[in-house]
Scaffold this motif. Structure first.
Motif, PDB file in Angstrom:
ATOM      1  N   ILE A 197       0.844  -1.209   0.000  1.00  0.00           N
ATOM      2  CA  ILE A 197       0.000   0.000   0.000  1.00  0.00           C
ATOM      3  C   ILE A 197       0.873   1.251   0.000  1.00  0.00           C
TER       4      ILE A 197
ATOM      5  N   LEU B 127       1.999   1.915  -3.441  1.00  0.00           N
ATOM      6  CA  LEU B 127       0.910   2.434  -4.278  1.00  0.00           C
ATOM      7  C   LEU B 127       0.594   3.886  -3.935  1.00  0.00           C
TER       8      LEU B 127
ATOM      9  N   ILE C  27      -0.487   1.994 -11.044  1.00  0.00           N
ATOM     10  CA  ILE C  27      -0.899   1.191  -9.887  1.00  0.00           C
ATOM     11  C   ILE C  27      -1.059  -0.273 -10.290  1.00  0.00           C
TER      12      ILE C  27
ATOM     13  N   LEU D 207       1.347  -2.864  -8.466  1.00  0.00           N
ATOM     14  CA  LEU D 207       0.660  -3.887  -7.684  1.00  0.00           C
ATOM     15  C   LEU D 207       1.052  -5.273  -8.176  1.00  0.00           C
TER      16      LEU D 207
ATOM     17  N   TYR E 287      -6.612  -4.276   3.698  1.00  0.00           N
ATOM     18  CA  TYR E 287      -5.836  -4.073   2.471  1.00  0.00           C
ATOM     19  C   TYR E 287      -6.760  -3.645   1.334  1.00  0.00           C
ATOM     20  N   GLU E 288      -7.855  -4.358   1.182  1.00  0.00           N
ATOM     21  CA  GLU E 288      -8.810  -4.014   0.131  1.00  0.00           C
ATOM     22  C   GLU E 288      -9.413  -2.633   0.360  1.00  0.00           C
TER      23      GLU E 288
ATOM     24  N   MET F  20      -6.785  -0.094  -0.652  1.00  0.00           N
ATOM     25  CA  MET F  20      -6.711   0.019  -2.112  1.00  0.00           C
ATOM     26  C   MET F  20      -7.925   0.756  -2.652  1.00  0.00           C
TER      27      MET F  20
ATOM     28  N   LEU G 134     -11.495  -2.177  -8.222  1.00  0.00           N
ATOM     29  CA  LEU G 134     -10.859  -3.014  -7.198  1.00  0.00           C
ATOM     30  C   LEU G 134     -10.970  -4.495  -7.563  1.00  0.00           C
TER      31      LEU G 134
ATOM     32  N   TRP H 147      -3.104  -9.189  -7.420  1.00  0.00           N
ATOM     33  CA  TRP H 147      -2.572  -9.404  -6.074  1.00  0.00           C
ATOM     34  C   TRP H 147      -3.077 -10.664  -5.384  1.00  0.00           C
TER      35      TRP H 147
END
Length: 182
Positions: free
Chosen positions: A55, A58, A75, A79, A111-112, A115, A146, A153
């Motif tokens: 993260i 990014l 990104i 990623l 994490y999601e 993002m 996403l 990932w």
């Protein structure tokens, strides 16, 4: 945390016990449990740190002085590279992330969400500057983006597509950027 990180990197999450970690740092198992309620909690902390590093990489892209489209494409690329590096260079940490995904540990949802926040920032800026369409609700757009990034990932998807991962990520980025065009 350092002992856990080292043990998990060397032996893997599944082959490491809390007793192993306690011995490595010269403390009792009971003392470890004062700080972590379980081995899973230790694994979650290690996973969160590994994913947090991605993260942070990014985030460096998001603040660049480039167009939103260029940054979104970057990104996808970063990623993909960071996730593949975790797979190739930190295989045992990659296994922890697989466990975290399989068991729906908190660091995965965090994490999601992180993002999603980065994506939301880029999409909002792209819309504001006229780079991206404005008809689709922003939350729907960001969640769809996403989902496309999962290819870049997700540990299980990485394992299945390592041979052409960067090409797949580029194709996905191209598709998303075309769909965002005004």
């Amino acid at each position: 945390m350092n002992a856990a990180n080292e043990h998990f990197r060397r032996y893997g999450y599944n082959k490491t016990t809390v007793a192993d970690l306690a011995r490595a740092i010269g403390l009792s198992t009971a003392y470890i449990y004062k700080f972590f309620e379980s081995k899973q909690a230790i694994g979650e902390a290690v996973s969160a740190a590994a994913l947090g590093r991605i993260i942070a990489e990014l985030q460096k892209i998001v603040v660049q002085k480039k167009s939103a489209a260029e940054r979104l494409r970057a990104i996808y690329q970063r990623l993909t590279r960071e996730s593949a590096a975790l797979f190739f260079n930190e295989r045992k940490l990659h296994e922890i992330v697989i466990t975290a995904c399989s068991e729906a540990w908190r660091p995965i949802s965090d994490y999601e969400e992180a993002m999603l926040g980065l994506i939301r920032e880029l999409v909002a800026e792209g819309r504001e500057k006229g780079e991206f369409e404005r008809k689709t609700p922003i939350e729907e757009t960001c969640r769809a983006i996403l989902q496309t990034m999962e290819l870049c990932w997700s540990p299980r998807l990485l394992e299945r597509h390592l041979d052409d991962l960067e090409e797949r990520a580029a194709v996905m980025a191209n598709l998303v950027l075309r769909s965002l065009a005004p």
